[in-house]
Design an enzyme around this catalytic site. Structure first.
Site, PDB file in Angstrom:
ATOM      1  N   SER A  20      44.214  -2.170  72.713  1.00  0.00           N
ATOM      2  CA  SER A  20      44.870  -3.466  72.909  1.00  0.00           C
ATOM      3  C   SER A  20      45.018  -4.159  71.561  1.00  0.00           C
ATOM      4  CB  SER A  20      44.021  -4.337  73.847  1.00  0.00           C
ATOM      5  OG  SER A  20      44.285  -5.693  73.603  1.00  0.00           O
ATOM      6  N   HIS A  45      48.994  -0.806  73.167  1.00  0.00           N
ATOM      7  CA  HIS A  45      49.166  -1.849  74.186  1.00  0.00           C
ATOM      8  C   HIS A  45      49.322  -3.187  73.458  1.00  0.00           C
ATOM      9  CE1 HIS A  45      48.044  -3.732  78.173  1.00  0.00           C
ATOM     10  NE2 HIS A  45      47.513  -4.670  77.383  1.00  0.00           N
ATOM     11  N   ASP A  47      49.746  -7.065  73.562  1.00  0.00           N
ATOM     12  CA  ASP A  47      49.496  -8.212  74.442  1.00  0.00           C
ATOM     13  C   ASP A  47      50.326  -9.409  74.018  1.00  0.00           C
ATOM     14  OD1 ASP A  47      47.413  -7.466  76.422  1.00  0.00           O
ATOM     15  OD2 ASP A  47      46.331  -6.894  74.611  1.00  0.00           O
ATOM     16  N   MET A  49      51.499 -13.205  74.783  1.00  0.00           N
ATOM     17  CA  MET A  49      51.041 -14.405  75.503  1.00  0.00           C
ATOM     18  C   MET A  49      51.852 -15.615  75.082  1.00  0.00           C
ATOM     19  SD  MET A  49      46.991 -13.888  75.087  1.00  0.00           S
ATOM     20  CE  MET A  49      46.202 -12.363  75.620  1.00  0.00           C
ATOM     21  N   HIS A  78      52.589  -5.744  77.259  1.00  0.00           N
ATOM     22  CA  HIS A  78      51.938  -6.396  78.410  1.00  0.00           C
ATOM     23  C   HIS A  78      52.325  -7.871  78.345  1.00  0.00           C
ATOM     24  CE1 HIS A  78      47.921  -7.723  80.457  1.00  0.00           C
ATOM     25  NE2 HIS A  78      48.978  -7.970  81.205  1.00  0.00           N
ATOM     26  N   MET A  80      52.279 -11.333  79.279  1.00  0.00           N
ATOM     27  CA  MET A  80      51.560 -12.410  79.976  1.00  0.00           C
ATOM     28  C   MET A  80      52.340 -13.696  79.697  1.00  0.00           C
ATOM     29  SD  MET A  80      47.769 -11.065  79.023  1.00  0.00           S
ATOM     30  CE  MET A  80      48.388 -10.112  77.635  1.00  0.00           C
ATOM     31  N   MET A 149      44.239  -6.134  86.313  1.00  0.00           N
ATOM     32  CA  MET A 149      43.473  -6.913  85.329  1.00  0.00           C
ATOM     33  C   MET A 149      42.029  -7.011  85.811  1.00  0.00           C
ATOM     34  SD  MET A 149      45.378  -7.869  82.744  1.00  0.00           S
ATOM     35  CE  MET A 149      44.016  -8.729  81.983  1.00  0.00           C
ATOM     36  N   ASP A 184      42.745  -3.149  82.717  1.00  0.00           N
ATOM     37  CA  ASP A 184      42.768  -3.897  81.455  1.00  0.00           C
ATOM     38  C   ASP A 184      41.772  -5.051  81.508  1.00  0.00           C
ATOM     39  OD1 ASP A 184      43.411  -5.257  79.140  1.00  0.00           O
ATOM     40  OD2 ASP A 184      45.508  -5.638  79.665  1.00  0.00           O
TER      41      ASP A 184
HETATM   42  C1  DX5 Z   1      43.565  -9.791  78.001  1.00  0.00           C
HETATM   43  C2  DX5 Z   1      44.428  -8.671  77.486  1.00  0.00           C
HETATM   44  C3  DX5 Z   1      43.649  -7.441  77.206  1.00  0.00           C
HETATM   45  C4  DX5 Z   1      42.553  -7.652  76.199  1.00  0.00           C
HETATM   46  C5  DX5 Z   1      41.554  -6.574  76.343  1.00  0.00           C
HETATM   47  O1  DX5 Z   1      44.336 -10.832  78.427  1.00  0.00           O
HETATM   48  O2  DX5 Z   1      45.445  -8.351  78.415  1.00  0.00           O
HETATM   49  O3  DX5 Z   1      44.502  -6.361  76.876  1.00  0.00           O
HETATM   50  O4  DX5 Z   1      43.011  -7.724  74.890  1.00  0.00           O
HETATM   51  O5  DX5 Z   1      40.492  -6.836  75.484  1.00  0.00           O
HETATM   52  P1  DX5 Z   1      39.004  -6.373  75.829  1.00  0.00           P
HETATM   53  O6  DX5 Z   1      39.039  -4.878  75.916  1.00  0.00           O
HETATM   54  O7  DX5 Z   1      38.205  -6.896  74.696  1.00  0.00           O
HETATM   55  O8  DX5 Z   1      38.649  -6.982  77.166  1.00  0.00           O
HETATM   56 ZN    ZN Z   2      46.579  -6.451  78.012  1.00  0.00          ZN
END
Ligand code: DX5
Ligand code: ZN
Length: 233
Positions: A20, A45, A47, A49, A78, A80, A149, A184
């Protein structure tokens, strides 16, 4: 790469450990990508946001587009974010191969799943810890990846929420052939065997990789612990 080629590449790498890119060193992105690739990562991956769907901000397509120049590895975005449909084309243009958005973020996921697939990418549908897994039932066959999740989305380094295990077990008996399950949040050396036993195929890991000294060793050890027989329900 074609959708079929991508699916074959991904399913040929199960258990798939997906670093991630939220927990990486953003001051050294080039080096981080090189270290992950040398360490055997098979997919990255990303992320994304928006400070609205989740209470945190990260990065968007402009950053991903530059990282795209550094590696041939497939990218998962991903998303979000609150309006994934509005930004889909930007993430496709940036070179994302698997686009995962949240069921909670859209009134109806079908049109977006179809758009993603028509553009030759894989489509992922994610659910938050509080969303029942049965809400995915009407869309089975219309996505390639179900992402469960196992923390509230928004931050890395949180504790694994065990309700993900029952969701993965449900998916195992319901997923259409050719689609797979991803998990995840809070995936580490302690939790990975349980989610693998519940039926996850892809394991997103942030802290467990980036807080380890040697990324390759961390990825290999996570994959080793994920090679467990799936537990009958
Ligand atoms: C959280 C993300 C994850 C996160 C995972 O909102 O979608 O991908 O970065 O991090 P760890 O493995 O530290 O939980
Ligand atoms: Zn993620």
């Amino acid at each position: 790469m074609s959708r079929q080629g991508l699916l074959e590449r991904i399913s040929g790498s199960f258990p798939l450990i997906a670093p991630s890119m939220l927990k990486c060193d953003f001051g050294n992105l080039h080096r981080e990508v090189q270290l992950l690739e040398a360490g055997g990562a098979q997919i990255l991956h990303m992320d994304v946001m928006d400070g609205h769907f989740v209470p945190n901000l990260s990065y968007g397509p402009m950053v991903i587009e530059r990282v795209r120049e550094l590696t041939e590895l497939p990218f998962e975005a991903h998303l979000m974010i609150s309006e994934p449909a509005r930004y889909l084309d930007d993430f496709l243009k940036a070179g994302c191969n698997l686009i995962t958005f949240h069921l909670e973020a859209v009134p109806e996921p079908r049109p977006l799943l179809t758009r993603i697939r028509e553009q030759g990418a894989l489509a992922g549908l994610a659910i938050n810890p509080k969303t029942p897994v049965e809400s995915l039932e009407p869309f089975l066959g219309e996505f390639d990846v179900a992402l469960v999740m196992s923390v509230e989305p928004g931050f890395g380094g949180q504790k694994f929420i065990p309700s993900a295990l029952g969701k993965l077990a449900w998916l195992r008996s319901k997923l259409k052939p050719g689609s797979f399950a991803s998990v995840d949040g809070g995936i580490d050396l302690e939790t990975i065997a349980d989610v693998a036993g519940a039926g996850a195929n892809m394991f997103v890991a942030g802290s467990a990789i980036f807080e380890a000294g040697d990324y390759g060793q961390a990825i290999a050890e996570l994959a080793r612990r994920a090679r467990v027989p799936v537990v009958p329900r």
